[in-house]
Design a protein around this motif. Structure first.
Motif, PDB file in Angstrom:
ATOM      1  N   ASN A 116       0.821  -1.214   0.000  1.00  0.00           N
ATOM      2  CA  ASN A 116       0.000   0.000   0.000  1.00  0.00           C
ATOM      3  C   ASN A 116       0.855   1.263   0.000  1.00  0.00           C
ATOM      4  O   ASN A 116       0.555   2.240  -0.703  1.00  0.00           O
ATOM      5  N   ASN A 117       1.929   1.262   0.789  1.00  0.00           N
ATOM      6  CA  ASN A 117       2.785   2.442   0.859  1.00  0.00           C
ATOM      7  C   ASN A 117       3.521   2.670  -0.457  1.00  0.00           C
ATOM      8  O   ASN A 117       3.734   3.825  -0.858  1.00  0.00           O
ATOM      9  N   SER A 118       3.919   1.595  -1.121  1.00  0.00           N
ATOM     10  CA  SER A 118       4.560   1.739  -2.430  1.00  0.00           C
ATOM     11  C   SER A 118       3.586   2.316  -3.444  1.00  0.00           C
ATOM     12  O   SER A 118       3.953   3.180  -4.265  1.00  0.00           O
ATOM     13  N   ARG A 119       2.348   1.851  -3.401  1.00  0.00           N
ATOM     14  CA  ARG A 119       1.326   2.404  -4.297  1.00  0.00           C
ATOM     15  C   ARG A 119       1.087   3.884  -4.008  1.00  0.00           C
ATOM     16  O   ARG A 119       1.015   4.711  -4.935  1.00  0.00           O
ATOM     17  N   ASN A 120       0.944   4.218  -2.729  1.00  0.00           N
ATOM     18  CA  ASN A 120       0.679   5.616  -2.371  1.00  0.00           C
ATOM     19  C   ASN A 120       1.822   6.523  -2.806  1.00  0.00           C
ATOM     20  O   ASN A 120       1.586   7.632  -3.317  1.00  0.00           O
ATOM     21  N   LEU A 121       3.073   6.073  -2.592  1.00  0.00           N
ATOM     22  CA  LEU A 121       4.212   6.887  -3.008  1.00  0.00           C
ATOM     23  C   LEU A 121       4.237   7.050  -4.521  1.00  0.00           C
ATOM     24  O   LEU A 121       4.505   8.157  -5.029  1.00  0.00           O
ATOM     25  N   ALA A 122       3.924   5.984  -5.249  1.00  0.00           N
ATOM     26  CA  ALA A 122       3.908   6.057  -6.712  1.00  0.00           C
ATOM     27  C   ALA A 122       2.801   6.988  -7.197  1.00  0.00           C
ATOM     28  O   ALA A 122       3.000   7.764  -8.146  1.00  0.00           O
ATOM     29  N   ILE A 123       1.638   6.924  -6.572  1.00  0.00           N
ATOM     30  CA  ILE A 123       0.522   7.785  -6.978  1.00  0.00           C
ATOM     31  C   ILE A 123       0.873   9.254  -6.761  1.00  0.00           C
ATOM     32  O   ILE A 123       0.620  10.122  -7.617  1.00  0.00           O
ATOM     33  N   LYS A 124       1.462   9.563  -5.608  1.00  0.00           N
ATOM     34  CA  LYS A 124       1.828  10.953  -5.313  1.00  0.00           C
ATOM     35  C   LYS A 124       2.896  11.459  -6.271  1.00  0.00           C
ATOM     36  O   LYS A 124       2.818  12.587  -6.780  1.00  0.00           O
ATOM     37  N   LEU A 125       3.891  10.619  -6.536  1.00  0.00           N
ATOM     38  CA  LEU A 125       4.965  11.042  -7.444  1.00  0.00           C
ATOM     39  C   LEU A 125       4.473  11.186  -8.882  1.00  0.00           C
ATOM     40  O   LEU A 125       4.967  12.033  -9.623  1.00  0.00           O
ATOM     41  N   SER A 126       3.508  10.356  -9.267  1.00  0.00           N
ATOM     42  CA  SER A 126       2.979  10.464 -10.631  1.00  0.00           C
ATOM     43  C   SER A 126       2.277  11.795 -10.855  1.00  0.00           C
ATOM     44  O   SER A 126       2.268  12.320 -11.979  1.00  0.00           O
ATOM     45  N   ALA A 127       1.707  12.351  -9.800  1.00  0.00           N
ATOM     46  CA  ALA A 127       1.040  13.647  -9.909  1.00  0.00           C
ATOM     47  C   ALA A 127       2.007  14.813  -9.759  1.00  0.00           C
ATOM     48  O   ALA A 127       1.803  15.887 -10.342  1.00  0.00           O
ATOM     49  N   ILE A 128       3.081  14.604  -8.992  1.00  0.00           N
ATOM     50  CA  ILE A 128       4.014  15.696  -8.689  1.00  0.00           C
ATOM     51  C   ILE A 128       5.067  15.862  -9.772  1.00  0.00           C
ATOM     52  O   ILE A 128       5.358  16.983 -10.218  1.00  0.00           O
ATOM     53  N   LEU A 129       5.659  14.765 -10.225  1.00  0.00           N
ATOM     54  CA  LEU A 129       6.801  14.831 -11.133  1.00  0.00           C
ATOM     55  C   LEU A 129       6.348  15.075 -12.571  1.00  0.00           C
ATOM     56  O   LEU A 129       5.403  14.454 -13.064  1.00  0.00           O
ATOM     57  N   LYS A 130       7.074  15.958 -13.244  1.00  0.00           N
ATOM     58  CA  LYS A 130       6.784  16.272 -14.647  1.00  0.00           C
ATOM     59  C   LYS A 130       7.892  15.784 -15.579  1.00  0.00           C
ATOM     60  O   LYS A 130       7.623  15.464 -16.734  1.00  0.00           O
ATOM     61  N   ASP A 131       9.109  15.708 -15.055  1.00  0.00           N
ATOM     62  CA  ASP A 131      10.246  15.284 -15.863  1.00  0.00           C
ATOM     63  C   ASP A 131      10.237  13.763 -16.011  1.00  0.00           C
ATOM     64  O   ASP A 131      10.125  13.028 -15.029  1.00  0.00           O
ATOM     65  N   GLU A 132      10.391  13.295 -17.251  1.00  0.00           N
ATOM     66  CA  GLU A 132      10.322  11.857 -17.519  1.00  0.00           C
ATOM     67  C   GLU A 132      11.499  11.104 -16.882  1.00  0.00           C
ATOM     68  O   GLU A 132      11.341   9.959 -16.441  1.00  0.00           O
ATOM     69  N   TYR A 134      13.729  18.733  -4.301  1.00  0.00           N
ATOM     70  CA  TYR A 134      13.330  19.914  -3.533  1.00  0.00           C
ATOM     71  C   TYR A 134      14.306  21.065  -3.758  1.00  0.00           C
ATOM     72  O   TYR A 134      13.882  22.232  -3.941  1.00  0.00           O
ATOM     73  N   ASP A 135      15.605  20.753  -3.758  1.00  0.00           N
ATOM     74  CA  ASP A 135      16.598  21.795  -4.009  1.00  0.00           C
ATOM     75  C   ASP A 135      16.459  22.377  -5.410  1.00  0.00           C
ATOM     76  O   ASP A 135      16.742  23.566  -5.628  1.00  0.00           O
ATOM     77  N   ALA A 136      16.042  21.549  -6.363  1.00  0.00           N
ATOM     78  CA  ALA A 136      15.860  22.017  -7.737  1.00  0.00           C
ATOM     79  C   ALA A 136      14.506  22.677  -7.944  1.00  0.00           C
ATOM     80  O   ALA A 136      14.165  23.020  -9.091  1.00  0.00           O
ATOM     81  N   LYS A 137      13.734  22.850  -6.880  1.00  0.00           N
ATOM     82  CA  LYS A 137      12.420  23.509  -6.944  1.00  0.00           C
ATOM     83  C   LYS A 137      11.410  22.723  -7.782  1.00  0.00           C
ATOM     84  O   LYS A 137      10.434  23.284  -8.282  1.00  0.00           O
ATOM     85  N   LYS A 138      11.629  21.388  -7.905  1.00  0.00           N
ATOM     86  CA  LYS A 138      10.664  20.565  -8.625  1.00  0.00           C
ATOM     87  C   LYS A 138       9.530  20.094  -7.735  1.00  0.00           C
ATOM     88  O   LYS A 138       8.489  19.655  -8.238  1.00  0.00           O
ATOM     89  N   ILE A 139       9.749  20.116  -6.427  1.00  0.00           N
ATOM     90  CA  ILE A 139       8.680  19.833  -5.475  1.00  0.00           C
ATOM     91  C   ILE A 139       8.709  20.915  -4.400  1.00  0.00           C
ATOM     92  O   ILE A 139       9.742  21.528  -4.130  1.00  0.00           O
ATOM     93  N   THR A 140       7.570  21.147  -3.781  1.00  0.00           N
ATOM     94  CA  THR A 140       7.459  22.165  -2.745  1.00  0.00           C
ATOM     95  C   THR A 140       7.757  21.564  -1.371  1.00  0.00           C
ATOM     96  O   THR A 140       7.883  20.344  -1.220  1.00  0.00           O
ATOM     97  N   GLY A 141       7.829  22.451  -0.381  1.00  0.00           N
ATOM     98  CA  GLY A 141       8.076  21.985   0.980  1.00  0.00           C
ATOM     99  C   GLY A 141       6.942  21.120   1.501  1.00  0.00           C
ATOM    100  O   GLY A 141       7.179  20.121   2.192  1.00  0.00           O
ATOM    101  N   ASP A 142       5.707  21.474   1.188  1.00  0.00           N
ATOM    102  CA  ASP A 142       4.567  20.664   1.617  1.00  0.00           C
ATOM    103  C   ASP A 142       4.597  19.284   0.964  1.00  0.00           C
ATOM    104  O   ASP A 142       4.284  18.270   1.605  1.00  0.00           O
ATOM    105  N   GLN A 143       4.966  19.245  -0.303  1.00  0.00           N
ATOM    106  CA  GLN A 143       5.069  17.958  -0.985  1.00  0.00           C
ATOM    107  C   GLN A 143       6.204  17.120  -0.409  1.00  0.00           C
ATOM    108  O   GLN A 143       6.093  15.891  -0.305  1.00  0.00           O
ATOM    109  N   LEU A 144       7.293  17.778  -0.007  1.00  0.00           N
ATOM    110  CA  LEU A 144       8.399  17.065   0.617  1.00  0.00           C
ATOM    111  C   LEU A 144       7.954  16.397   1.915  1.00  0.00           C
ATOM    112  O   LEU A 144       8.310  15.246   2.192  1.00  0.00           O
ATOM    113  N   ILE A 145       7.165  17.107   2.713  1.00  0.00           N
ATOM    114  CA  ILE A 145       6.657  16.538   3.973  1.00  0.00           C
ATOM    115  C   ILE A 145       5.733  15.365   3.695  1.00  0.00           C
ATOM    116  O   ILE A 145       5.795  14.324   4.372  1.00  0.00           O
ATOM    117  N   THR A 146       4.891  15.496   2.686  1.00  0.00           N
ATOM    118  CA  THR A 146       3.959  14.413   2.337  1.00  0.00           C
ATOM    119  C   THR A 146       4.709  13.158   1.888  1.00  0.00           C
ATOM    120  O   THR A 146       4.386  12.040   2.302  1.00  0.00           O
TER     121      THR A 146
END
Length: 287
Positions: free
Chosen positions: A96-112, A172-184
């Motif tokens: 479940n945790n692997s699925r949740n992490l994948a779902i969140k990253l699929s929405a957050i990440l834009k770079d292939e 996060y350092d590259a500004k590809k994710i926000t601080g709130d997303q980092l916490i999530t």
């Protein structure tokens, strides 16, 4: 893990597989049968013992000891099954945790390239953890298109987790994710280490030696004294009766020994390799 149909009741009686306790106990069962028959022969033919000459309290003592040993084996089996079931819940949480992490990253990440990295690294954690719990020598794990190497001399799941966390921090350092997303994302990453530690606790903490040794000794001496208590009343039938009693008691102990370490390679252990393969399949679908 053995796959079977729970409704095929009679197939369990007449089917023997390689992990069945009959195969493991057959040599000692044969020896106990010969021993019980020999005791019966000596009492009946050599000493000519009759029921009138026999001590009637011996069967009563065996009945009382049988009740005690049954309580011990029930506790032993329940304790082992609790470990098996806890291991299954932990790997269910990893799925479940692997699925949740994948779902969140699929929405957050834009770079292939970033998406491809996590498409490989998330299932790798489950695969490395499976091999780590199986005590397999994994050597060096290489990632395609990723210049990273896992040192086989170190704790491999921790290294995979470190790689993931460093990548998240770089995003996060590259500004590809926000601080709130980092916490999530950090909540999901932390759960990986919690699951690994809980699995290692089960793997590295067997039943206390004194308790396990006492049960085995109890079963052995209880079985060895049975022919003296029942040879006169059962005659030569004491041999198969004693063998059957030993088979039941020893089988319960063998089953408990097998399932108390649910991450091994026995047929009744958890199918963690199959679960890790399913994680890979699901993550690749999501990212």
């Amino acid at each position: 893990m053995i796959s079977y149909n729970t409704k095929e009741w009679f197939s369990f009686i007449f089917h023997f597989h390689k992990s069945d306790t009959v195969r493991k106990l057959l040599p000692i069962m044969a020896a106990i049968g010969i021993y019980a028959g020999a005791v019966g022969y000596v009492e009946l033919e050599y000493f000519k013992v009759t029921k009138n000459d026999y001590i009637q309290n011996i069967p009563i003592m065996h009945g009382m000891l049988g009740f005690v040993i049954s309580l011990l084996l029930v506790f032993r089996t329940n304790t082992a099954y609790d470990r098996w079931w806890e291991g299954r819940k932990l790997w269910g949480a990893l799925v479940n945790n692997s699925r949740n992490l994948a779902i969140k990253l699929s929405a957050i990440l834009k770079d292939e390239n970033d998406r491809k990295f996590f498409r490989k690294i998330i299932p790798t954690y489950a695969s490395i953890l499976q091999k780590h719990l199986n005590d397999e020598e994994t050597g060096k794990q290489l990632f395609e298109d990723v210049d990273l190497v896992i040192d086989h001399q170190k704790h491999k799941p921790n290294q995979v987790k470190r790689i993931m966390y460093h990548k998240i921090n770089d995003l996060y350092d590259a500004k590809k994710i926000t601080g709130d997303q980092l916490i999530t994302l950090n909540e999901e990453l932390q759960s990986f280490t919690d699951i690994c530690g809980a699995c290692e606790r089960i793997k590295n903490t067997p039943i206390p030696y004194s308790y396990s040794a006492f049960i085995k000794k109890f079963i052995f001496f209880y079985t060895m004294t049975l022919p003296f208590g029942y040879a006169v009343s059962l005659g030569y039938y004491v041999a198969p009766v004693v063998v059957f009693i030993f088979y039941v008691l020893a089988s319960l102990e063998l089953i408990a020994e097998e399932i108390e370490d649910p991450f091994g390679l026995d047929e009744n252990d958890l199918p963690i390799k199959k679960i890790s393969e399913n994680i890979k399949k699901h993550v690749e679908e999501l990212i």
